[in-house]
Design a protein around this motif. Structure first.
Motif, PDB file in Angstrom:
ATOM      1  N   MET A   1     114.521  50.664 -54.628  1.00 51.58           N
ATOM      2  CA  MET A   1     112.994  50.749 -54.639  1.00 51.58           C
ATOM      3  C   MET A   1     112.169  49.708 -55.337  1.00 51.58           C
ATOM      4  SD  MET A   1     110.301  53.948 -54.627  1.00 51.58           S
ATOM      5  CE  MET A   1     108.848  53.778 -53.979  1.00 51.58           C
ATOM      6  N   ASN A   2     111.395  48.859 -54.944  1.00 51.15           N
ATOM      7  CA  ASN A   2     110.474  47.915 -55.579  1.00 51.15           C
ATOM      8  C   ASN A   2     109.454  48.507 -56.417  1.00 51.15           C
ATOM      9  OD1 ASN A   2     112.341  45.867 -54.991  1.00 51.15           O
ATOM     10  ND2 ASN A   2     111.330  45.481 -53.347  1.00 51.15           N
ATOM     11  N   ASN A   3     109.003  48.222 -57.651  1.00 51.07           N
ATOM     12  CA  ASN A   3     107.675  48.740 -58.300  1.00 51.07           C
ATOM     13  C   ASN A   3     107.053  47.277 -58.744  1.00 51.07           C
ATOM     14  OD1 ASN A   3     108.306  51.637 -58.260  1.00 51.07           O
ATOM     15  ND2 ASN A   3     109.855  51.209 -59.950  1.00 51.07           N
ATOM     16  N   TYR A   4     105.994  47.437 -58.271  1.00 43.17           N
ATOM     17  CA  TYR A   4     105.053  46.164 -58.588  1.00 43.17           C
ATOM     18  C   TYR A   4     104.001  46.567 -59.459  1.00 43.17           C
ATOM     19  CZ  TYR A   4     107.497  44.316 -54.550  1.00 43.17           C
ATOM     20  OH  TYR A   4     108.405  43.602 -53.766  1.00 43.17           O
ATOM     21  N   TRP A   5     103.919  45.754 -60.461  1.00 39.43           N
ATOM     22  CA  TRP A   5     102.888  46.000 -61.620  1.00 39.43           C
ATOM     23  C   TRP A   5     101.872  44.908 -61.651  1.00 39.43           C
ATOM     24  CZ3 TRP A   5     103.520  50.165 -64.428  1.00 39.43           C
ATOM     25  CH2 TRP A   5     104.634  50.902 -64.261  1.00 39.43           C
ATOM     26  N   GLN A   6     100.567  45.167 -61.633  1.00 34.36           N
ATOM     27  CA  GLN A   6      99.452  44.195 -61.806  1.00 34.36           C
ATOM     28  C   GLN A   6      99.373  43.797 -63.372  1.00 34.36           C
ATOM     29  OE1 GLN A   6      96.146  44.775 -59.844  1.00 34.36           O
ATOM     30  NE2 GLN A   6      94.884  43.454 -60.983  1.00 34.36           N
ATOM     31  N   VAL A   7      99.585  42.644 -63.931  1.00 34.51           N
ATOM     32  CA  VAL A   7      99.364  42.407 -65.168  1.00 34.51           C
ATOM     33  C   VAL A   7      98.317  41.330 -65.208  1.00 34.51           C
ATOM     34  CG1 VAL A   7     100.501  41.206 -67.298  1.00 34.51           C
ATOM     35  CG2 VAL A   7     101.747  42.569 -65.378  1.00 34.51           C
ATOM     36  N   THR A   8      97.367  41.801 -66.389  1.00 32.92           N
ATOM     37  CA  THR A   8      96.016  40.833 -66.487  1.00 32.92           C
ATOM     38  C   THR A   8      96.558  40.155 -67.579  1.00 32.92           C
ATOM     39  OG1 THR A   8      94.735  42.493 -65.588  1.00 32.92           O
ATOM     40  CG2 THR A   8      93.606  40.717 -67.208  1.00 32.92           C
ATOM     41  N   VAL A   9      96.320  38.762 -67.781  1.00 34.92           N
ATOM     42  CA  VAL A   9      96.698  37.957 -68.744  1.00 34.92           C
ATOM     43  C   VAL A   9      95.457  37.203 -69.336  1.00 34.92           C
ATOM     44  CG1 VAL A   9      98.082  35.704 -69.736  1.00 34.92           C
ATOM     45  CG2 VAL A   9      99.176  37.408 -68.134  1.00 34.92           C
ATOM     46  N   GLN A  10      95.016  37.206 -70.459  1.00 39.47           N
ATOM     47  CA  GLN A  10      93.756  36.406 -71.072  1.00 39.47           C
ATOM     48  C   GLN A  10      94.218  35.166 -71.899  1.00 39.47           C
ATOM     49  OE1 GLN A  10      91.169  37.923 -74.391  1.00 39.47           O
ATOM     50  NE2 GLN A  10      89.994  38.029 -72.659  1.00 39.47           N
ATOM     51  N   LEU A  11      93.881  34.183 -71.100  1.00 43.56           N
ATOM     52  CA  LEU A  11      94.350  32.675 -71.611  1.00 43.56           C
ATOM     53  C   LEU A  11      92.929  32.196 -72.342  1.00 43.56           C
ATOM     54  CD1 LEU A  11      95.840  31.358 -68.447  1.00 43.56           C
ATOM     55  CD2 LEU A  11      96.999  32.059 -70.443  1.00 43.56           C
ATOM     56  N   GLN A  12      93.092  31.374 -73.377  1.00 49.09           N
ATOM     57  CA  GLN A  12      91.982  30.646 -74.338  1.00 49.09           C
ATOM     58  C   GLN A  12      92.234  29.183 -73.949  1.00 49.09           C
ATOM     59  OE1 GLN A  12      91.597  31.986 -78.017  1.00 49.09           O
ATOM     60  NE2 GLN A  12      91.650  34.179 -77.641  1.00 49.09           N
ATOM     61  N   HIS A  13      91.252  28.583 -73.381  1.00 48.69           N
ATOM     62  CA  HIS A  13      91.150  27.131 -73.131  1.00 48.69           C
ATOM     63  C   HIS A  13      89.868  26.650 -74.163  1.00 48.69           C
ATOM     64  CE1 HIS A  13      94.299  26.923 -70.168  1.00 48.69           C
ATOM     65  NE2 HIS A  13      93.634  28.034 -69.670  1.00 48.69           N
ATOM     66  N   GLU A  14      90.029  25.591 -74.632  1.00 49.13           N
ATOM     67  CA  GLU A  14      88.938  24.843 -75.283  1.00 49.13           C
ATOM     68  C   GLU A  14      88.314  23.853 -74.168  1.00 49.13           C
ATOM     69  OE1 GLU A  14      88.132  21.885 -79.238  1.00 49.13           O
ATOM     70  OE2 GLU A  14      89.733  23.352 -79.027  1.00 49.13           O
ATOM     71  N   SER A  15      87.146  24.070 -74.179  1.00 55.77           N
ATOM     72  CA  SER A  15      86.238  23.063 -73.169  1.00 55.77           C
ATOM     73  C   SER A  15      86.164  21.606 -73.596  1.00 55.77           C
ATOM     74  CB  SER A  15      84.977  23.636 -72.750  1.00 55.77           C
ATOM     75  OG  SER A  15      84.075  23.415 -73.881  1.00 55.77           O
ATOM     76  N   ASP A  16      85.645  20.807 -72.827  1.00 62.59           N
ATOM     77  CA  ASP A  16      85.452  19.590 -73.387  1.00 62.59           C
ATOM     78  C   ASP A  16      84.472  19.452 -74.528  1.00 62.59           C
ATOM     79  OD1 ASP A  16      87.235  18.460 -71.286  1.00 62.59           O
ATOM     80  OD2 ASP A  16      85.662  18.336 -69.934  1.00 62.59           O
ATOM     81  N   LYS A  17      83.545  20.208 -74.562  1.00 66.41           N
ATOM     82  CA  LYS A  17      82.590  20.525 -75.393  1.00 66.41           C
ATOM     83  C   LYS A  17      83.091  21.069 -76.962  1.00 66.41           C
ATOM     84  CE  LYS A  17      78.755  20.162 -72.105  1.00 66.41           C
ATOM     85  NZ  LYS A  17      77.736  20.822 -71.966  1.00 66.41           N
TER      86      LYS A  17
END
Length: 66
Positions: A1-17
């Motif tokens: 049986m397959n178990n699926y998980w929803q994973v939330t990942v927070q990424l940090q990006h530096e903007s052009d400013k």
């Protein structure tokens, strides 16, 4: 049986400013447990230093059809 998980990942990006922006991305991971799902995300993001797993929740998804 397959178990699926929803994973939330927070990424940090530096903007052009020079402002740091936080972006949340959602992933569906096929894993036996939340621990395995999180480990798979860390493996996927190998080499990235600016991310954090902020949520892991089991989904009600039964099957992924490709």
């Amino acid at each position: 049986m397959n178990n699926y998980w929803q994973v939330t990942v927070q990424l940090q990006h530096e903007s052009d400013k020079g402002k740091v922006q936080r972006i949340n991305e959602q992933y569906v991971v096929n894993a036996v447990s939340a621990t395995e799902a999180e480990a798979k995300i860390y493996k996927e993001f190998t080499g990235e230093s600016n991310f954090e797993v902020i949520r892991v929740a089991q989904t009600k998804i039964i099957k992924i059809i490709e």
